[in-house]
Design an enzyme around this catalytic site. Structure first.
Site, PDB file in Angstrom:
ATOM      1  N   ARG A  54       0.808  -1.212   0.000  1.00 47.93           N
ATOM      2  CA  ARG A  54       0.000   0.000   0.000  1.00 47.93           C
ATOM      3  C   ARG A  54       0.847   1.272   0.000  1.00 47.93           C
ATOM      4  O   ARG A  54       0.380   2.321  -0.398  1.00 47.93           O
ATOM      5  CB  ARG A  54      -0.917   0.020   1.240  1.00 47.93           C
ATOM      6  CG  ARG A  54      -1.817  -1.203   1.320  1.00 47.93           C
ATOM      7  CD  ARG A  54      -2.876  -1.010   2.349  1.00 47.93           C
ATOM      8  NE  ARG A  54      -3.855  -0.033   1.903  1.00 47.93           N
ATOM      9  CZ  ARG A  54      -4.808   0.456   2.670  1.00 47.93           C
ATOM     10  NH1 ARG A  54      -4.912   0.070   3.913  1.00 47.93           N
ATOM     11  NH2 ARG A  54      -5.656   1.332   2.201  1.00 47.93           N
ATOM     12  N   ASP A 131      -9.800   3.896  -6.150  1.00 47.00           N
ATOM     13  CA  ASP A 131     -10.450   3.660  -4.872  1.00 47.00           C
ATOM     14  C   ASP A 131     -10.064   2.341  -4.197  1.00 47.00           C
ATOM     15  O   ASP A 131      -9.596   2.323  -3.076  1.00 47.00           O
ATOM     16  CB  ASP A 131     -11.983   3.770  -5.050  1.00 47.00           C
ATOM     17  CG  ASP A 131     -12.695   3.716  -3.722  1.00 47.00           C
ATOM     18  OD1 ASP A 131     -12.113   4.205  -2.746  1.00 47.00           O
ATOM     19  OD2 ASP A 131     -13.816   3.181  -3.662  1.00 47.00           O
ATOM     20  N   ASP A 137      -5.195   5.983  -1.489  1.00 41.24           N
ATOM     21  CA  ASP A 137      -5.590   7.130  -2.320  1.00 41.24           C
ATOM     22  C   ASP A 137      -5.369   8.466  -1.626  1.00 41.24           C
ATOM     23  O   ASP A 137      -4.864   9.407  -2.213  1.00 41.24           O
ATOM     24  CB  ASP A 137      -7.082   7.048  -2.682  1.00 41.24           C
ATOM     25  CG  ASP A 137      -7.446   5.737  -3.306  1.00 41.24           C
ATOM     26  OD1 ASP A 137      -6.913   5.430  -4.369  1.00 41.24           O
ATOM     27  OD2 ASP A 137      -8.252   4.998  -2.703  1.00 41.24           O
ATOM     28  N   ARG A 138      -5.799   8.507  -0.367  1.00 42.13           N
ATOM     29  CA  ARG A 138      -5.735   9.790   0.341  1.00 42.13           C
ATOM     30  C   ARG A 138      -4.294  10.265   0.535  1.00 42.13           C
ATOM     31  O   ARG A 138      -4.005  11.449   0.482  1.00 42.13           O
ATOM     32  CB  ARG A 138      -6.430   9.676   1.697  1.00 42.13           C
ATOM     33  CG  ARG A 138      -7.920   9.901   1.560  1.00 42.13           C
ATOM     34  CD  ARG A 138      -8.621   9.773   2.872  1.00 42.13           C
ATOM     35  NE  ARG A 138      -8.708   8.377   3.279  1.00 42.13           N
ATOM     36  CZ  ARG A 138      -9.401   7.947   4.320  1.00 42.13           C
ATOM     37  NH1 ARG A 138     -10.052   8.797   5.064  1.00 42.13           N
ATOM     38  NH2 ARG A 138      -9.451   6.673   4.611  1.00 42.13           N
ATOM     39  N   LEU A 166     -11.434   9.449  -5.339  1.00 40.59           N
ATOM     40  CA  LEU A 166     -10.005   9.612  -5.626  1.00 40.59           C
ATOM     41  C   LEU A 166      -9.439   8.434  -6.406  1.00 40.59           C
ATOM     42  O   LEU A 166      -9.911   7.300  -6.269  1.00 40.59           O
ATOM     43  CB  LEU A 166      -9.232   9.743  -4.304  1.00 40.59           C
ATOM     44  CG  LEU A 166      -9.610  10.916  -3.403  1.00 40.59           C
ATOM     45  CD1 LEU A 166      -8.917  10.777  -2.053  1.00 40.59           C
ATOM     46  CD2 LEU A 166      -9.254  12.247  -4.044  1.00 40.59           C
ATOM     47  N   ASP A 238     -21.951   9.596   7.095  1.00 38.38           N
ATOM     48  CA  ASP A 238     -21.254  10.811   6.647  1.00 38.38           C
ATOM     49  C   ASP A 238     -21.175  11.874   7.741  1.00 38.38           C
ATOM     50  O   ASP A 238     -20.758  12.997   7.472  1.00 38.38           O
ATOM     51  CB  ASP A 238     -22.008  11.447   5.454  1.00 38.38           C
ATOM     52  CG  ASP A 238     -21.644  10.804   4.129  1.00 38.38           C
ATOM     53  OD1 ASP A 238     -20.603  10.140   4.053  1.00 38.38           O
ATOM     54  OD2 ASP A 238     -22.418  10.977   3.164  1.00 38.38           O
TER      55      ASP A 238
END
Ligand code: SF4
Length: 371
Positions: A54, A131, A137-138, A166, A238
């Site tokens: 990763r 994704d 991704d971040r 992303l 969320d």
């Protein structure tokens, strides 16, 4: 205009909201953070545990030299929700789950970018990750200057907020990297305070296996406290992003992601009646699909219990006949939450016939609540 500038201009023209470049150097900080989260037991069971894969891009491409990070906002204007509240019994989807296969759209945009790059570098090697790829991704997006990490660990862009899909492209050619962005949270702690599970333990430190989003994807029937906290959350949560001031003033996306046929607030009765074929057709191309019909239907039953509307009893009574114990168990719990004379009779009759010990326990607890 440099090649990098032309590439970024082209990205905007094809509907990519954010683009940045970084090197293919290892993501050491991310590696250490993942190790720490693992030690603390904060990771959810479906986290990719091969941290090297990763965080070390060269393990994915030996001669990797740069990474292009892209982001497309999936924030839509609230008045786009024309179907909302049409139904009596509805659940709520986190924003990322409201769209049709956004991976596919994002990937096709990134393929267009690769074609653009190939015009100048015909021999370039390129790998696209959207994704679900092994890279974080971040982290890539942060280092490429797309945004900063909020205290809720979301990647926040000052203009577009954090509702971002992303992806990244790994290349074997060097490109001029961008600079990471400064943190913009300041003294704000709104997300830490708003999390219903207090799962943000410290800025950027999330106990992901306690997040309500995790529970909407978890197997089995978790405890009653969590079931109640889920409220109407049918998939995902969320809350920590909705309260963020950056999302309050965020610019909506270009609208290239289309809300899928289930709508933003799906009809819970429809979810419970889905055949396998209908499930594949309707839910199959959303971000919820991977967990299977049973988990989504269990969530729908929990939502019905939390709605506490006696009109839902007839739907729940049908679910008590389901061959799957988790569905009968969740229905029993929901009927107990609604309560009343009819609920009591239904639960008592079901208890006489039920053989599964866990479902019997749910029926008994439901009856106790009503007594
Ligand atoms: Fe940062 Fe406040 Fe947004 Fe949390 S709510 S991510 S602290 S700006």
């Amino acid at each position: 205009m440099t090649f990098e500038e032309r590439l970024k201009k082209y990205a905007k023209e094809i509907g990519i909201d954010l683009i940045g470049i970084t090197t293919a150097k290892p993501f050491y900080e991310a590696y250490n953070r993942l190790e720490k989260m693992k030690r603390l037991g904060y990771l959810s069971p479906w986290t990719e545990m091969d941290f090297k894969k990763r965080c070390f891009p060269k393990l994915l491409m030996k001669d990797a030299a740069s990474l292009i990070a892209v982001g497309i906002s999936y924030l839509v204007k609230e008045d786009d929700g024309e179907e909302d509240d049409k139904t009596l019994f509805y659940g709520k989807l986190a924003r990322f789950a409201q769209f049709e296969d956004y991976h596919k759209i994002l990937r096709s945009k990134m393929e267009e970018l690769v074609s653009f790059i190939k015009k100048k570098y015909p021999e370039v090697k390129a790998k696209i990750f959207v994704d679900t790829g092994p890279l974080i991704d971040r982290e890539v997006a942060y280092r490429a200057g797309l945004g900063f990490f909020g205290k809720n660990s979301a990647l926040i862009n000052p203009e577009y907020g954090s509702f971002l899909a992303l992806g990244e492209i790994l290349l074997n050619i060097p490109l001029k990297p961008d600079k990471p962005m400064k943190n913009g949270c300041g003294d704000c702690i709104l997300c830490l305070k708003a999390c219903p599970q207090q799962a943000i333990k410290a800025p950027g430190e999330i106990q992901t296996n306690e997040c309500l989003s995790h529970y909407t994807q978890e197997k089995g029937l978790f405890n009653e406290k969590i079931r109640r906290k889920l409220g109407l959350r049918l998939w995902g949560c969320d809350t920590c992003q909705e309260v963020c001031p950056y999302n309050q003033k965020a610019r909506p996306g270009s609208g290239i992601f289309k809300v899928h046929k289930l709508g933003k607030k799906p009809d819970l009765e429809q979810i419970l009646k889905l055949s396998n074929r209908e499930y594949r057709k309707l839910v199959g191309e959303t971000a919820m699909a991977w967990r299977g019909k049973r988990i989504l239907q269990r969530n729908a039953l929990i939502n019905l219990g939390n709605l506490k509307d006696p009109h839902a009893i007839s739907i729940l009574k049908e679910a008590l006949k389901d061959p799957r114990p988790i569905i009968r168990g969740a229905a029993a719990w929901a009927i107990g939450e609604i309560g009343g004379k009819e609920a009591k009779t239904i639960l008592a009759r079901a208890l006489q016939k039920e053989k599964d010990e866990q479902v019997r326990e749910e029926l008994r607890k439901g009856l106790e609540k009503i007594l």
